[in-house]
Design an enzyme around this catalytic site. Structure first.
Site, PDB file in Angstrom:
ATOM      1  N   TYR A  60      -4.975  18.424 -10.205  1.00  0.00           N
ATOM      2  CA  TYR A  60      -5.307  17.197  -9.457  1.00  0.00           C
ATOM      3  C   TYR A  60      -6.265  16.333 -10.280  1.00  0.00           C
ATOM      4  O   TYR A  60      -6.051  15.138 -10.472  1.00  0.00           O
ATOM      5  CB  TYR A  60      -5.943  17.594  -8.122  1.00  0.00           C
ATOM      6  CG  TYR A  60      -6.444  16.437  -7.297  1.00  0.00           C
ATOM      7  CD1 TYR A  60      -5.570  15.661  -6.543  1.00  0.00           C
ATOM      8  CD2 TYR A  60      -7.803  16.120  -7.252  1.00  0.00           C
ATOM      9  CE1 TYR A  60      -6.039  14.598  -5.770  1.00  0.00           C
ATOM     10  CE2 TYR A  60      -8.275  15.062  -6.486  1.00  0.00           C
ATOM     11  CZ  TYR A  60      -7.392  14.303  -5.742  1.00  0.00           C
ATOM     12  OH  TYR A  60      -7.854  13.251  -4.981  1.00  0.00           O
ATOM     13  N   ILE A  98       0.854  -1.198   0.000  1.00  0.00           N
ATOM     14  CA  ILE A  98       0.000   0.000   0.000  1.00  0.00           C
ATOM     15  C   ILE A  98       0.881   1.237   0.000  1.00  0.00           C
ATOM     16  O   ILE A  98       1.747   1.396   0.883  1.00  0.00           O
ATOM     17  CB  ILE A  98      -0.924   0.015   1.243  1.00  0.00           C
ATOM     18  CG1 ILE A  98      -1.795  -1.241   1.256  1.00  0.00           C
ATOM     19  CG2 ILE A  98      -1.789   1.277   1.264  1.00  0.00           C
ATOM     20  CD1 ILE A  98      -2.773  -1.330   2.405  1.00  0.00           C
ATOM     21  N   THR A  99       0.684   2.110  -0.970  1.00  0.00           N
ATOM     22  CA  THR A  99       1.439   3.374  -0.975  1.00  0.00           C
ATOM     23  C   THR A  99       0.647   4.408  -0.164  1.00  0.00           C
ATOM     24  O   THR A  99      -0.569   4.302  -0.014  1.00  0.00           O
ATOM     25  CB  THR A  99       1.688   3.892  -2.405  1.00  0.00           C
ATOM     26  OG1 THR A  99       0.423   4.280  -2.988  1.00  0.00           O
ATOM     27  CG2 THR A  99       2.347   2.850  -3.282  1.00  0.00           C
ATOM     28  N   GLY A 100       1.373   5.386   0.363  1.00  0.00           N
ATOM     29  CA  GLY A 100       0.700   6.375   1.226  1.00  0.00           C
ATOM     30  C   GLY A 100       0.100   5.685   2.437  1.00  0.00           C
ATOM     31  O   GLY A 100      -0.957   6.074   2.923  1.00  0.00           O
ATOM     32  N   ALA A 101       0.818   4.676   2.940  1.00  0.00           N
ATOM     33  CA  ALA A 101       0.282   3.856   4.040  1.00  0.00           C
ATOM     34  C   ALA A 101       0.216   4.622   5.354  1.00  0.00           C
ATOM     35  O   ALA A 101      -0.394   4.159   6.306  1.00  0.00           O
ATOM     36  CB  ALA A 101       1.127   2.594   4.197  1.00  0.00           C
TER      37      ALA A 101
HETATM   38  N1  LIG Z   1     -10.012  12.604   0.760  1.00  0.00           N
HETATM   39  C1  LIG Z   1     -10.776  12.646  -0.307  1.00  0.00           C
HETATM   40  O1  LIG Z   1     -11.871  13.245  -0.325  1.00  0.00           O
HETATM   41  C2  LIG Z   1     -10.348  11.945  -1.569  1.00  0.00           C
HETATM   42  C3  LIG Z   1     -11.236  11.916  -2.669  1.00  0.00           C
HETATM   43  C4  LIG Z   1     -10.834  11.268  -3.836  1.00  0.00           C
HETATM   44  C5  LIG Z   1      -9.605  10.658  -3.898  1.00  0.00           C
HETATM   45  N2  LIG Z   1      -8.748  10.715  -2.816  1.00  0.00           N
HETATM   46  C6  LIG Z   1      -7.448  10.056  -2.958  1.00  0.00           C
HETATM   47  O2  LIG Z   1      -7.254   9.154  -1.880  1.00  0.00           O
HETATM   48  C7  LIG Z   1      -5.850   8.921  -1.721  1.00  0.00           C
HETATM   49  C8  LIG Z   1      -5.500   8.950  -0.249  1.00  0.00           C
HETATM   50  O3  LIG Z   1      -5.636  10.274   0.227  1.00  0.00           O
HETATM   51  P1  LIG Z   1      -6.250  10.636   1.657  1.00  0.00           P
HETATM   52  O4  LIG Z   1      -7.554  11.280   1.385  1.00  0.00           O
HETATM   53  O5  LIG Z   1      -6.175   9.470   2.560  1.00  0.00           O
HETATM   54  O6  LIG Z   1      -5.300  11.820   2.116  1.00  0.00           O
HETATM   55  P2  LIG Z   1      -3.927  11.788   2.962  1.00  0.00           P
HETATM   56  O7  LIG Z   1      -4.184  11.353   4.345  1.00  0.00           O
HETATM   57  O8  LIG Z   1      -3.323  13.127   2.757  1.00  0.00           O
HETATM   58  O9  LIG Z   1      -3.067  10.677   2.251  1.00  0.00           O
HETATM   59  C9  LIG Z   1      -2.232  10.912   1.163  1.00  0.00           C
HETATM   60  C10 LIG Z   1      -1.065   9.984   1.287  1.00  0.00           C
HETATM   61  O10 LIG Z   1      -0.205  10.158   0.143  1.00  0.00           O
HETATM   62  C11 LIG Z   1       1.114  10.287   0.627  1.00  0.00           C
HETATM   63  N3  LIG Z   1       1.951  11.051  -0.288  1.00  0.00           N
HETATM   64  C12 LIG Z   1       1.801  12.336  -0.687  1.00  0.00           C
HETATM   65  N4  LIG Z   1       2.839  12.697  -1.457  1.00  0.00           N
HETATM   66  C13 LIG Z   1       3.645  11.620  -1.553  1.00  0.00           C
HETATM   67  C14 LIG Z   1       4.885  11.375  -2.176  1.00  0.00           C
HETATM   68  N5  LIG Z   1       5.547  12.317  -2.852  1.00  0.00           N
HETATM   69  N6  LIG Z   1       5.432  10.141  -2.081  1.00  0.00           N
HETATM   70  C15 LIG Z   1       4.808   9.168  -1.372  1.00  0.00           C
HETATM   71  N7  LIG Z   1       3.657   9.347  -0.720  1.00  0.00           N
HETATM   72  C16 LIG Z   1       3.088  10.567  -0.807  1.00  0.00           C
HETATM   73  C17 LIG Z   1       0.973  11.013   1.952  1.00  0.00           C
HETATM   74  O11 LIG Z   1       2.156  10.853   2.723  1.00  0.00           O
HETATM   75  P3  LIG Z   1       2.295  11.465   4.213  1.00  0.00           P
HETATM   76  O12 LIG Z   1       1.573  10.484   5.093  1.00  0.00           O
HETATM   77  O13 LIG Z   1       3.756  11.502   4.442  1.00  0.00           O
HETATM   78  O14 LIG Z   1       1.631  12.802   4.194  1.00  0.00           O
HETATM   79  C18 LIG Z   1      -0.219  10.299   2.535  1.00  0.00           C
HETATM   80  O15 LIG Z   1       0.175   9.102   3.151  1.00  0.00           O
HETATM   81  C19 LIG Z   1      -5.152   9.973  -2.579  1.00  0.00           C
HETATM   82  O16 LIG Z   1      -4.748   9.386  -3.798  1.00  0.00           O
HETATM   83  C20 LIG Z   1      -6.244  10.980  -2.853  1.00  0.00           C
HETATM   84  O17 LIG Z   1      -6.027  11.683  -4.060  1.00  0.00           O
HETATM   85  C21 LIG Z   1      -9.096  11.343  -1.663  1.00  0.00           C
END
Ligand SMILES: NC(=O)c1ccc[n+]([C@@H]2O[C@H](COP(=O)([O-])OP(=O)(O)OC[C@H]3O[C@@H](n4cnc5c(N)ncnc54)[C@H](OP(=O)(O)O)[C@@H]3O)[C@@H](O)[C@H]2O)c1
Length: 275
Positions: A161, A6-9
């Site tokens: 985005y 899992i990436t962004g774990a």
């Molecule tokens: N939240 C929403 O409403 C929503 C809606 C649609 C899609 N998504 C998608 O869901 C996914 C997870 O996001 P989330 O909502 O859970 O937000 P989040 O908590 O901010 O998670 C994003 C994750 O991506 C990691 N990340 C960011 N830049 C990176 C890099 N350069 N290299 C490696 N890892 C990196 C972050 O690392 P750190 O832990 O170090 O910050 C974090 O673990 C994302 O792809 C997002 O686009 C979210």
């Protein structure tokens, strides 16, 4: 029991996915850009599931070198995967270029997950599941001819985005037709996580009125978890449904051409066997 990566774990939905899979007894490789944060999450999960097998490894998707060394190390360690969840993502407020000279959101959300998947194909079992995290925003985006985008002109936070997620959606559709693994995508809807903080004046208002009505990370990640166990291909998991967006997007885009453009680019980064 299976082995997942899992990436962004260390993120909100990433850690929710690790917790769920670890709780079910699966082995999970946690790919995190911040190892300290990742280790903290790993320990929290191990407190609740002491028997869990959780490995932590550094991965910075804003660097192709990091993606390449991450994949080679896994291969050298003899890791075999049953599932890959490309969950990590970013939504940069301003136009910035990565050290590879590419707009950062585009690289982190799209090019690097594609590169990672391609490099890991040899260690993914032939019936493995790949899920790419896309977004509702993809449906409102358009891809222009000049992609991969590295042009500051016209860049907007939400636009960049959404384009990165649309590109990932299109690539996923075509990849799912070319490999034996079950390749799909998921849309978590709108989820109360750090990524929806937009660095704007209205963030405090959104925190007060909008966040409480958003999904929780545990609920948001459910479609992705379903995709990681469903034997279908090229489908879009959202809520409780599984949608087929292939007809809509193949009408609008030449999926093979998009795929070919991405592959040509990826092959300048790493030697890859043509699919
Ligand atoms: N939240 C929403 O409403 C929503 C809606 C649609 C899609 N998504 C998608 O869901 C996914 C997870 O996001 P989330 O909502 O859970 O937000 P989040 O908590 O901010 O998670 C994003 C994750 O991506 C990691 N990340 C960011 N830049 C990176 C890099 N350069 N290299 C490696 N890892 C990196 C972050 O690392 P750190 O832990 O170090 O910050 C974090 O673990 C994302 O792809 C997002 O686009 C979210």
């Amino acid at each position: 029991m299976k082995t997942f990566l899992i990436t962004g774990a260390s993120g909100a939905m990433g850690s929710a996915a690790v917790r769920k899979l670890a709780g079910e007894g699966h082995t999970v490789w946690m790919a995190c850009r911040n190892l300290q944060k990742g280790e903290m999450i790993r320990r929290q999960i191990l407190r609740d599931y002491p028997e869990a097998t959780l490995y932590l490894k550094a991965l910075d998707l804003s660097s192709f070198d990091s993606v390449k060394s991450f994949a080679s190390e896994l291969k050298e360690e003899g890791v075999k995967l049953d599932g890959l969840f490309n969950n990590a993502g970013t939504m940069n407020r301003y136009f910035t270029k990565s050290r590879n000279g590419i707009e950062t959101t585009w690289q982190v959300n799209f090019l690097s997950p594609c590169l990672l998947t391609r490099l890991l194909l040899p260690i993914l079992s032939s019936d493995a599941h790949v899920d790419n995290m896309v977004s509702l925003s993809a449906h409102y985006a358009r891809l222009t001819k000049n992609f991969p985008l590295s042009d500051e002109k016209g860049f907007t936070q939400l636009g960049g985005y959404a384009q990165s997620k649309l590109a990932l959606l299109l690539y996923t559709l075509e990849l799912s037709r070319r490999v034996p693994q079950y390749v799909n995508m998921s849309d978590p809807w709108i989820v109360n996580t750090p990524i929806i903080h937009l660095d704007r004046w209205f963030d405090p208002l959104a925190d007060l009125f909008f966040r409480p009505v958003c999904y929780s990370p545990e609920k948001g990640v459910r479609p992705a978890l379903r995709a990681l166990f469903s034997d279908v291909r090229g489908k879009y998991f959202v809520g409780n449904s599984i949608r087929d967006y292939e007809p809509k997007y193949s009408k609008r885009y030449d999926l093979q051409d998009v795929f070919a453009q991405v592959e040509t680019f990826l092959m300048t980064i790493a030697p890859l066997e043509a699919l």
